[in-house]
Design an enzyme around this catalytic site. Structure first.
Site, mmCIF file in Angstrom:
data_model
loop_
_atom_site.group_PDB
_atom_site.id
_atom_site.type_symbol
_atom_site.label_atom_id
_atom_site.label_comp_id
_atom_site.label_asym_id
_atom_site.label_seq_id
_atom_site.Cartn_x
_atom_site.Cartn_y
_atom_site.Cartn_z
ATOM 1 N N GLU A 62 0.822 -1.209 0.000
ATOM 2 C CA GLU A 62 0.000 0.000 0.000
ATOM 3 C C GLU A 62 0.856 1.258 0.000
ATOM 4 O O GLU A 62 0.435 2.311 -0.502
ATOM 5 C CB GLU A 62 -0.966 0.003 1.193
ATOM 6 N N GLN A 65 1.846 1.711 -3.708
ATOM 7 C CA GLN A 65 0.654 1.993 -4.498
ATOM 8 C C GLN A 65 0.135 3.405 -4.243
ATOM 9 O O GLN A 65 -0.576 3.975 -5.078
ATOM 10 C CB GLN A 65 -0.435 0.963 -4.184
ATOM 11 N N ARG A 66 0.489 3.983 -3.102
ATOM 12 C CA ARG A 66 0.150 5.379 -2.804
ATOM 13 C C ARG A 66 0.615 6.325 -3.907
ATOM 14 O O ARG A 66 -0.002 7.370 -4.159
ATOM 15 C CB ARG A 66 0.788 5.769 -1.471
ATOM 16 N N GLN A 72 2.633 13.543 -10.727
ATOM 17 C CA GLN A 72 4.043 13.883 -10.896
ATOM 18 C C GLN A 72 4.262 15.395 -10.871
ATOM 19 O O GLN A 72 5.231 15.873 -10.294
ATOM 20 C CB GLN A 72 4.550 13.302 -12.222
ATOM 21 N N HIS A 90 6.265 7.206 -13.143
ATOM 22 C CA HIS A 90 7.633 7.742 -13.193
ATOM 23 C C HIS A 90 8.600 6.809 -12.468
ATOM 24 O O HIS A 90 9.708 6.556 -12.956
ATOM 25 C CB HIS A 90 7.658 9.130 -12.548
ATOM 26 N N ASP A 131 11.437 7.936 -5.170
ATOM 27 C CA ASP A 131 10.425 8.973 -4.923
ATOM 28 C C ASP A 131 9.337 8.527 -3.956
ATOM 29 O O ASP A 131 8.330 9.220 -3.809
ATOM 30 C CB ASP A 131 9.760 9.390 -6.243
ATOM 31 N N HIS A 157 12.202 14.817 0.839
ATOM 32 C CA HIS A 157 11.540 13.595 0.388
ATOM 33 C C HIS A 157 12.549 12.455 0.238
ATOM 34 O O HIS A 157 12.191 11.279 0.378
ATOM 35 C CB HIS A 157 10.782 13.833 -0.921
ATOM 36 N N HIS A 275 11.128 24.108 -16.535
ATOM 37 C CA HIS A 275 10.911 24.918 -15.339
ATOM 38 C C HIS A 275 10.261 26.247 -15.705
ATOM 39 O O HIS A 275 9.321 26.699 -15.037
ATOM 40 C CB HIS A 275 12.238 25.163 -14.608
ATOM 41 N N ARG A 346 -11.843 29.225 -10.661
ATOM 42 C CA ARG A 346 -10.838 29.999 -11.414
ATOM 43 C C ARG A 346 -10.775 31.462 -10.957
ATOM 44 O O ARG A 346 -10.398 32.355 -11.722
ATOM 45 C CB ARG A 346 -11.137 29.935 -12.909
#
Length: 483
Positions: A62, A65-66, A72, A90, A131, A157, A275, A346
């Protein structure tokens, strides 16, 4: 990402069993691989990706799978609708490319470098899990939200990825060689400020494949550059395959043929272009700034920041926190809900203007604050407050700040040569950029009726600091007078 299923049981790695696998040459000689236990998924970037049994043990948790619930590119899909790909795909892509990189080195220098199945498995696992410790909404969580809610925090991270790897192994009783596990974590953190001390000085070149702290060329970038370009509908003429096939280890370091200098430069230039046009797009940043405000307002009640203290809690945090806040009826979340409703409708923070910091001012530049803009206001009947203004200080570089990453890369003349050397830009072309970094100051108004006053204060600030207006053009009149 599609799934192949040519018989057999399903795998949580996103696909059923496919008995059509890559040839055994993918693995080192002597390493027995039973193809009955390999599985395939089809990736829209790399094609068929074969998943080995040990990797599947991590994928079918799990915690891994998160990653399906982490986009991304975070909130970028609100501007680029196609950018809905996830950290899951990714991570599989980096897993595959990490294996391909080791395979190339093994093919051409396997005996010389003593590359074995253990090395292949370790580097692939590092690619798969690099990641797994990412927070919600891409880098916004650790770069924008956490510094404001936990000042001075050095959470990253990469560090959480290493902690989660240990947690998964313990929680799911995964049998893995302790030396391999240690090296996986070292490879994951290799390019971060919190890099773990390396347990061995042998085969240092392996640490440069997934997260290259030496010069920034790694398969993580190879994958996200081509994947992000494709998702956002942008062209990408960077050819990572050339680098994989051409690279060579000299003195324990991955080096490249001198003729590939411009190919490598294109890697960093394409990243910088992403970027500028995607990751820091002015409207993307407006939405991100609003979400940060929403998360800050919700943190007192939901204790979002406390999830970073324990991997057993952190893996429960993903992009669905947005929906949790939006649909909750708790009065403690009203401020957050109101901000998210503005995003949905918006009704965004209004971009007023921006300027690029002059080249000769880059070195001593200090971040511009809302207070700087307020203090530059002239009497015009409206009294601005700091909470009315958001300033975004955007940094875009070639991965090493003001330094040129290509100066950290070693090249070789040809495959008969054993000598490595660096190359300076002026030896290649006088058309390459002389500066490797941009700093852009952007100002936003939280209320549309304040755009004119904030725009004028922003112009006054530029005059006060630089003696001239450095922005490209005036704020459009229709934006200034919007109510």
């Amino acid at each position: 990402m599609g799934e192949c299923c040519n018989g057999g049981g399903g795998g949580g790695g996103g696909g059923g069993v496919s008995m059509s696998v890559r040839p055994p040459a993918l693995f080192s000689p002597g390493a027995m691989v039973d193809r009955r236990f390999l599985k395939h998924v089809f990736d829209n970037v790399h094609g068929n990706i074969s998943l080995d049994p040990l990797s599947l043990k991590f994928i079918d948790t799990e915690q891994f799978q998160r990653l399906r619930d982490l986009k991304q590119l975070g909130l970028t899909s609100m501007v680029y609708p196609g950018a809905v790909h996830t950290r899951f795909e990714h991570s599989l892509g980096v897993y595959w490319l990490a294996g391909e990189a080791v395979r190339c080195l093994q093919t051409y220098q396997g005996l010389e470098l003593d590359i074995d199945h253990f090395d292949m498995q370790t580097v692939k696992l590092a690619g798969l899990l690099h990641d797994i410790g990412h927070g919600p909404f891409s880098h916004l969580f650790e770069r924008e939200f956490l510094p404001r809610v936990l000042p001075g925090s050095e959470w990253s991270h990469e560090q959480m990825s290493a902690q989660l790897v240990d947690y998964i192994v313990d929680e799911h009783h995964i049998e893995i060689d302790p030396n391999s596990l240690r090296k996986v974590k070292e490879m994951i953190t290799a390019s971060s400020k919190t890099a773990l001390a390396r347990s061995s000085k042998e085969k240092q070149f392996l640490y440069d494949i997934v997260a290259n702290g030496r010069n920034g060329i790694d398969v993580d970038k190879f994958d996200y550059i081509i994947r992000d370009c494709r998702a956002c509908g942008l062209g990408c003429n960077f050819q990572f395959q050339r680098l994989l096939e051409a690279m060579r280890v000299i003195d324990n370091e991955i080096c490249y043929p001198a003729k590939e200098y411009l190919t490598i430069h294109k890697l960093f230039a394409t990243r910088a272009d992403l970027h500028r046009t995607v990751y820091t797009h002015a409207k993307v940043k407006a939405i991100e700034l609003m979400l940060v405000d929403a998360l800050l307002a919700a943190d007192g009640y939901l204790k979002i920041s406390s999830f970073t203290l324990d991997p057993a809690q952190f893996w429960k945090l993903d992009d669905t926190i947005l929906k949790t806040i939006e649909t909750a009826d708790k009065k403690q979340l009203k401020e957050s809900r109101d901000i998210i409703r503005r995003i949905r409708r918006r009704d965004l923070y209004q971009f007023c203007n921006e300027y690029a910091v002059p080249k000769d001012k880059l070195e001593y530049f200090k971040d511009v604050t809302s207070q700087d803009i307020v203090c530059s206001q002239k009497a015009n009947g409206i009294e601005l407050k700091e909470e009315d203004i958001v300033v975004s200080n955007v940094r875009i570089d070639l991965t090493r700040g003001k330094d040129n990453p290509l100066e950290s890369i070693n090249f070789f003349k040809d495959y008969d040569s054993e000598k490595k050397f660096t190359i300076s830009d002026d030896r290649i072309s006088h058309l390459l950029p002389a500066s490797c970094q941009d700093k852009i100051v952007r100002v936003y108004a939280k209320k549309p009726e304040l755009v004119e006053a904030i725009s004028e204060a922003f112009e006054n600030f530029q005059l006060k600091i630089y003696g001239v207006k450095t922005q490209v053009h005036e704020t459009p009149e229709k934006k200034r007078h919007r109510k």
